[in-house]
Design a protein around this motif. Structure first.
Motif, mmCIF file in Angstrom:
data_model
loop_
_atom_site.group_PDB
_atom_site.id
_atom_site.type_symbol
_atom_site.label_atom_id
_atom_site.label_comp_id
_atom_site.label_asym_id
_atom_site.label_seq_id
_atom_site.Cartn_x
_atom_site.Cartn_y
_atom_site.Cartn_z
ATOM 1 N N SER A 19 0.830 -1.184 0.000
ATOM 2 C CA SER A 19 0.000 0.000 0.000
ATOM 3 C C SER A 19 0.873 1.245 0.000
ATOM 4 N N GLN A 20 0.415 2.283 -0.672
ATOM 5 C CA GLN A 20 1.176 3.532 -0.702
ATOM 6 C C GLN A 20 1.196 4.200 0.682
ATOM 7 N N ASN A 21 0.281 3.802 1.601
ATOM 8 C CA ASN A 21 0.247 4.382 2.936
ATOM 9 C C ASN A 21 1.159 3.666 3.919
ATOM 10 N N ASP A 22 1.774 2.559 3.484
ATOM 11 C CA ASP A 22 2.672 1.806 4.360
ATOM 12 C C ASP A 22 4.033 2.489 4.361
ATOM 13 N N PRO A 23 4.452 3.066 5.503
ATOM 14 C CA PRO A 23 5.698 3.839 5.514
ATOM 15 C C PRO A 23 6.943 2.994 5.651
ATOM 16 N N SER A 24 6.807 1.686 5.937
ATOM 17 C CA SER A 24 8.011 0.878 6.178
ATOM 18 C C SER A 24 8.814 0.719 4.923
ATOM 19 N N PRO A 25 10.156 0.872 5.016
ATOM 20 C CA PRO A 25 11.002 0.726 3.826
ATOM 21 C C PRO A 25 11.069 -0.725 3.381
ATOM 22 N N THR A 26 11.049 -0.948 2.063
ATOM 23 C CA THR A 26 11.113 -2.299 1.501
ATOM 24 C C THR A 26 12.092 -2.310 0.340
ATOM 25 N N PRO A 27 13.389 -2.240 0.653
ATOM 26 C CA PRO A 27 14.356 -2.265 -0.444
ATOM 27 C C PRO A 27 14.339 -3.619 -1.135
ATOM 28 N N ASN A 28 14.381 -3.586 -2.494
ATOM 29 C CA ASN A 28 14.410 -4.809 -3.303
ATOM 30 C C ASN A 28 13.366 -5.827 -2.834
ATOM 31 N N PRO A 29 12.080 -5.446 -2.848
ATOM 32 C CA PRO A 29 11.049 -6.370 -2.385
ATOM 33 C C PRO A 29 11.015 -7.618 -3.259
ATOM 34 N N ILE A 30 10.710 -8.759 -2.638
ATOM 35 C CA ILE A 30 10.589 -10.018 -3.366
ATOM 36 C C ILE A 30 9.115 -10.219 -3.697
ATOM 37 N N PRO A 31 8.755 -10.220 -4.967
ATOM 38 C CA PRO A 31 7.342 -10.341 -5.332
ATOM 39 C C PRO A 31 6.806 -11.702 -4.932
ATOM 40 N N PRO A 32 5.518 -11.781 -4.662
ATOM 41 C CA PRO A 32 4.906 -13.089 -4.418
ATOM 42 C C PRO A 32 5.075 -13.981 -5.649
ATOM 43 N N SER A 33 4.973 -15.278 -5.426
ATOM 44 C CA SER A 33 5.249 -16.226 -6.512
ATOM 45 C C SER A 33 4.225 -16.168 -7.621
ATOM 46 N N ASN A 34 3.057 -15.588 -7.366
ATOM 47 C CA ASN A 34 2.037 -15.547 -8.413
ATOM 48 C C ASN A 34 2.181 -14.343 -9.325
ATOM 49 N N VAL A 35 3.203 -13.533 -9.150
ATOM 50 C CA VAL A 35 3.413 -12.354 -9.978
ATOM 51 C C VAL A 35 4.513 -12.646 -11.000
ATOM 52 N N ALA A 36 4.230 -12.336 -12.265
ATOM 53 C CA ALA A 36 5.184 -12.595 -13.331
ATOM 54 C C ALA A 36 6.309 -11.583 -13.289
ATOM 55 N N THR A 37 7.521 -12.069 -13.074
ATOM 56 C CA THR A 37 8.691 -11.199 -13.033
ATOM 57 C C THR A 37 9.735 -11.720 -14.012
ATOM 58 N N GLU A 38 10.331 -10.800 -14.752
ATOM 59 C CA GLU A 38 11.377 -11.193 -15.675
ATOM 60 C C GLU A 38 12.684 -11.367 -14.910
ATOM 61 N N LEU A 39 13.228 -12.571 -14.964
ATOM 62 C CA LEU A 39 14.542 -12.808 -14.383
ATOM 63 C C LEU A 39 15.633 -12.311 -15.321
ATOM 64 N N LEU A 40 15.421 -12.517 -16.602
ATOM 65 C CA LEU A 40 16.342 -12.047 -17.638
ATOM 66 C C LEU A 40 15.522 -11.400 -18.746
ATOM 67 N N SER A 41 16.029 -10.320 -19.310
ATOM 68 C CA SER A 41 15.294 -9.616 -20.355
ATOM 69 C C SER A 41 16.275 -9.025 -21.353
ATOM 70 N N PHE A 42 16.007 -9.269 -22.622
ATOM 71 C CA PHE A 42 16.828 -8.742 -23.714
ATOM 72 C C PHE A 42 15.930 -7.904 -24.628
ATOM 73 N N ASN A 43 16.195 -6.603 -24.679
ATOM 74 C CA ASN A 43 15.389 -5.698 -25.510
ATOM 75 C C ASN A 43 16.063 -5.345 -26.835
ATOM 76 N N PHE A 44 17.376 -5.543 -26.935
ATOM 77 C CA PHE A 44 18.134 -5.352 -28.175
ATOM 78 C C PHE A 44 18.020 -3.930 -28.733
ATOM 79 N N ASP A 243 13.539 -10.360 -30.921
ATOM 80 C CA ASP A 243 13.285 -9.189 -30.078
ATOM 81 C C ASP A 243 12.560 -9.616 -28.809
ATOM 82 N N GLN A 244 12.724 -8.800 -27.758
ATOM 83 C CA GLN A 244 11.984 -8.919 -26.509
ATOM 84 C C GLN A 244 12.003 -10.345 -25.961
ATOM 85 N N VAL A 245 13.202 -10.885 -25.764
ATOM 86 C CA VAL A 245 13.362 -12.226 -25.200
ATOM 87 C C VAL A 245 13.393 -12.121 -23.673
ATOM 88 N N ALA A 246 12.636 -12.982 -23.012
ATOM 89 C CA ALA A 246 12.560 -12.907 -21.548
ATOM 90 C C ALA A 246 12.497 -14.306 -20.940
#
Length: 845
Positions: A19-44, A243-246
């Protein structure tokens, strides 16, 4: 739909955010497993340089190839990486934690051609994987790869536990268009699926387990991890663009994959070979037809339909080596300026799964038909394809029209159909090597039994060789039949020691009856092979063949292309021999000229043509050999390096000679001499020589022809005359600079021009003598050059004159160059007035 999918994906991402109202710092948050995150990305999206960046870890990946060879084109967003089959892929390592349960690999791909499956090295069950992403350890098969195989099917590979799983789609990716492909792997429940353009196209199940990786394995972008080579060429690289390899940290949902696909709406990529690639290649011809890059050899299927010429050829777009043959396609309105089209036939699962080899094309009832050799791992068969205007795409018959040779024990091979009509019946001859008794070449004969050319009846052998008598080797390929009227010809290309040979005779519906047991050579010196023939717009029988480079594989790899086609030639049959002359349309190539008259030269002469130099030019010369024992030309001459290629006639041995012993100081190029006996009649020798970088084509006395290749170390070399044993005189010699011609998509884009053909007034016409050919609007000194052709297309009178405002008429007294009076009939004068083509009809009473 696109907007809805974007909202769905956005919602999934927001679920994983604090939430944007949560003031606690979260450096490099680890997304939940159900969220699609690119581990590697090539945009060329790099604009230059020999590397690409992986944007998640900032790792740098090197682009394979020599310095400056990396190429980029417009992609689905920004730039894309262009890969070229045997070079251009990217390799490197990225520090990331690979998921062992679920993963997805995705990317955009635009193949120019499908990758190579090595005919003699790979089992047909072994799929090539020209991967957009591959980090497979080739020793233990851990890692993941996604790409396309040699038939354009989407293919994925990975290892779970001890099992290597391969999943291959049944659907072919489109050539020369952007497609989005994805591989979903769920090792924890034992399932995987492939996606093409947002739609699932294949799924598989396997024993659940752990997805295995090698964190130190090299990542390949645009190539399979395996090393698979032929003659020093890597064969499992992709040809096209990426192009756009992920690489994703989870298995994407169907909606997420669809959202990734609908995120972009790319236009078709520009996959033409860039001008810069061969800009500094001094050996690449410019006005000869040749492929944009890669390999070509046999030309076939020359057609004239709907006011356009079409020619096809053997083609490997993945590199300049012989493998995985497609049918290349070129189109022209004048036989001089060509546009390269997309390939029309390529290997697909079935009887032609290994290669689409040579064949022929005809027109029947306004419909064009292609007949081709399809090969698999065990045999050759004859296939059929048809097309409709504008003939850019062709549809194969799903099965072979001739599934195999008529016998299994008597033939060494079976290929290269040629179809012809005789007395309203259609016949097909196919080249072979007969092995019953002594080894010899032959032609199987078939007769069409259906109007759609799908059914054929074997008729035995049409012709067989006798090597001990006729020297025609033990195999015949690329046969030709043509009926000139009173006589016909059969031409074959014999193996080993390839050579184009022909007989005159007559076809009786079952066999070709030869006039003589020993064939004639097509070219005086054997260098042009496998010609393809068809009448041009004016009925001239036109031939275009292949002129091999003769260089090493290393040189082919260095230059990136292999072989070229001959200039178009006109064939006529005179006194039982094929006469070859340059096609009249070649006159349109001529630019400015340097003119010489009565140049006397001998073995001590040098630079008698006043420092004339060039790389693309035409020589037209009449030489009185005088007292010489050898007379001709020194071409590609460099006094500093001692290089020169000698082309001359040797009176002592009655032979034409090409002396290449000092033609180059480079390695990997042909330096052998070429010589063939031919008795010339006494008198002047008339030469027309076309030089186009490494190609030299020679025509002599309006009847003889030969070609050769020469690879000097520098461009724009001296042109000189050559003599030994006495003195000779070049009574008339012109050197025309040549610009234009060639293939539009190779080194340049030809300017579109409206062709205007001048039609001079001929009077009296008809007449028996004293014709006047009058040209209008001659305001200044203007050269006119051309020929008068008889009804067969054979040149009977050379025209070469300078006109001006007071003298705008060319006179012809009706006497041909051989001294005879022109017989009654229709003739055509064709040629070039300054830089404009002209023609007119002449009627001799």
């Amino acid at each position: 739909m696109k907007k809805l999918n974007t909202i769905i994906l956005s919602g999934l991402v927001l679920l994983g955010c604090k939430s944007q109202n949560d003031p606690s710092p979260t450096p490099n948050p680890i997304p939940p497993s159900n969220v699609a995150t690119e581990l590697l990305s090539f945009n060329f999206n790099e604009t230059s340089g020999q590397s690409v960046s992986e944007t998640k870890t900032n790792a740098s990946f090197s682009i394979n190839g020599s310095s400056g060879s990396a190429e980029r084109i417009g992609g689905v967003e920004g730039n894309a990486l262009r890969v070229n089959g045997f070079y251009g892929w990217a390799t490197g390592n990225a520090s990331t934690t690979y998921p062992t349960a679920k993963v997805c690999v995705s990317g955009w791909i635009a193949p120019s051609a499908f990758p190579v499956q090595r005919k003699d090295l790979d089992p047909i069950t072994e799929n090539t994987n020209a991967a957009i992403f591959s980090n497979v350890n080739t020793s233990n098969s851990s890692g993941v790869a996604l790409g396309i195989n040699h038939h354009g099917r989407v293919i994925g590979q990975f290892k779970v536990g001890t099992n290597v799983i391969q999943i291959v789609s049944d659907q072919e990716v489109a050539l020369k268009k952007w497609s989005f492909i994805a591989l979903n792997i769920n090792a924890s429940n034992g399932s995987a699926s492939l996606y093409l353009n947002g739609v699932q196209i294949k799924s598989t199940t396997f024993d659940a387990g752990t997805l295995l990786w090698d964190n130190n394995a090299t990542i390949y972008i645009g190539k399979e991890s395996k090393s698979k080579t032929i003659a020093g060429f890597d064969t499992n690289g992709l040809t096209g663009a990426i192009d756009q390899v992920a690489l994703w940290n989870k298995e994407l949902t169907a909606n997420e994959i669809l959202a990734q696909y609908t995120k972009y709406t790319p236009s078709n990529p520009d996959l033409k070979i860039p001008t810069a690639r061969f800009a500094n290649d001094i050996h690449r011809p410019k006005y000869h037809l040749l492929p944009s890059a890669g390999w070509t050899n046999e030309s076939h299927g020359l057609l004239y339909i709907d006011n356009k010429y079409h020619i096809f050829s053997q083609r490997n777009l993945n590199g300049p080596y012989l493998e995985h043959i497609n049918w290349g396609h070129y189109v022209s309105s004048d036989l001089i300026n060509w546009e390269e089209k997309a390939q029309v036939l390529w290997p697909q699962p079935g009887f032609d799964e290994v290669g689409i080899w040579s064949g022929h094309a005809i027109i029947s009832g306004g419909q064009p038909y292609i007949f081709y050799t399809g090969v698999n791992k065990s045999k050759a068969a004859i296939g059929l394809a048809t097309s409709t205007a504008p003939y850019d795409t062709w549809t194969k018959n799903p099965t072979a029209i001739i599934p195999n040779a008529p016998t299994t024990s008597a033939n060494a091979d079976f290929r290269d159909p040629f179809v012809f009509q005789h007395n309203s019946e259609w016949y097909m001859m196919v080249g072979t090597g007969l092995r019953s008794g002594s080894s010899r070449g032959g032609l199987y004969l078939y007769k069409s039994t259906s109007s759609d050319f799908k059914n054929w009846s074997p008729q035995g052998t049409m012709l067989e060789g006798n090597p001990s008598v006729d020297g025609t080797g033990d195999f015949w390929e690329m046969p030709i039949y043509y009926n000139f009227g009173s006589k016909s010809i059969v031409l074959i290309n014999k193996l080993p020691n390839a050579n184009a040979l022909y007989w005159t005779g007559n076809f009786n519906g079952a066999q070709f009856v030869r006039d003589n047991p020993v064939p004639e050579r097509l070219d005086v010196i054997n260098q042009l092979l496998s010609p393809s023939i068809h009448p041009d717009a004016n009925g001239n029988l036109t031939a275009i063949g292949i002129i091999p480079d003769g260089v090493t594989s290393a040189k082919h790899k260095e230059q990136g292309w292999a072989h070229t086609f001959s200039l178009p030639r006109v064939w006529t049959l005179v006194n039982g021999k094929i006469k070859q002359v340059p096609h009249p349309n070649l006159l349109s190539l001529r630019g400015t000229s340097k003119n010489f008259t009565n140049v006397v030269f001998d073995q001590n002469s040098s630079n008698v043509l006043n420092n004339s130099t060039g790389s693309q030019y035409e020589i037209v010369a009449t030489i009185n050999p005088g007292t010489t024992s050898k007379v001709g030309f020194s071409l590609n001459k460099n006094t500093a390096t001692g290089e020169q290629t000698l082309i001359y006639y040797d009176f002592a041995t009655s032979s034409f000679v090409v002396d290449r012993s000092k033609s180059s100081i480079l390695t990997g190029v042909p330096l052998s001499n070429q010589s063939t006996n031919y008795v010339l009649p006494a008198g002047n020798i008339n030469w027309r020589i076309f030089v186009d970088a490494s190609v030299i084509e020679v025509f002599v006395n309006e009847e003889l022809a030969f070609a050769t290749r020469s690879f000097p170390s520098t461009a724009n070399n001296l042109i000189d005359l050559y003599a030994q044993g006495g003195s000779a005189t070049a009574t008339d010699l012109k050197i025309y600079n040549i610009q234009g011609g060639g293939t539009a998509s190779v080194a340049k884009l030809s300017e579109k021009k409206t062709e205007v053909i001048i039609h001079p007034l001929v009077y009296p016409n008809p007449s028996s003598v004293n014709f006047n050919i009058k040209f209008s609007n001659i305001a200044e000194s203007t050269p006119v050059y051309g020929y008068i052709f008889d009804i067969t297309g054979f040149p009977v009178k050379k025209i070469d004159k300078l006109l001006d405002a007071d003298n705008s008429i060319v006179h012809w007294d009706g006497i041909m160059d051989n001294g005879s009076q022109a017989i009654r009939g229709v003739y055509v004068i064709k040629g070039l007035l300054k830089n404009e083509l002209f023609d007119a009809k002449i009627i001799v009473e």
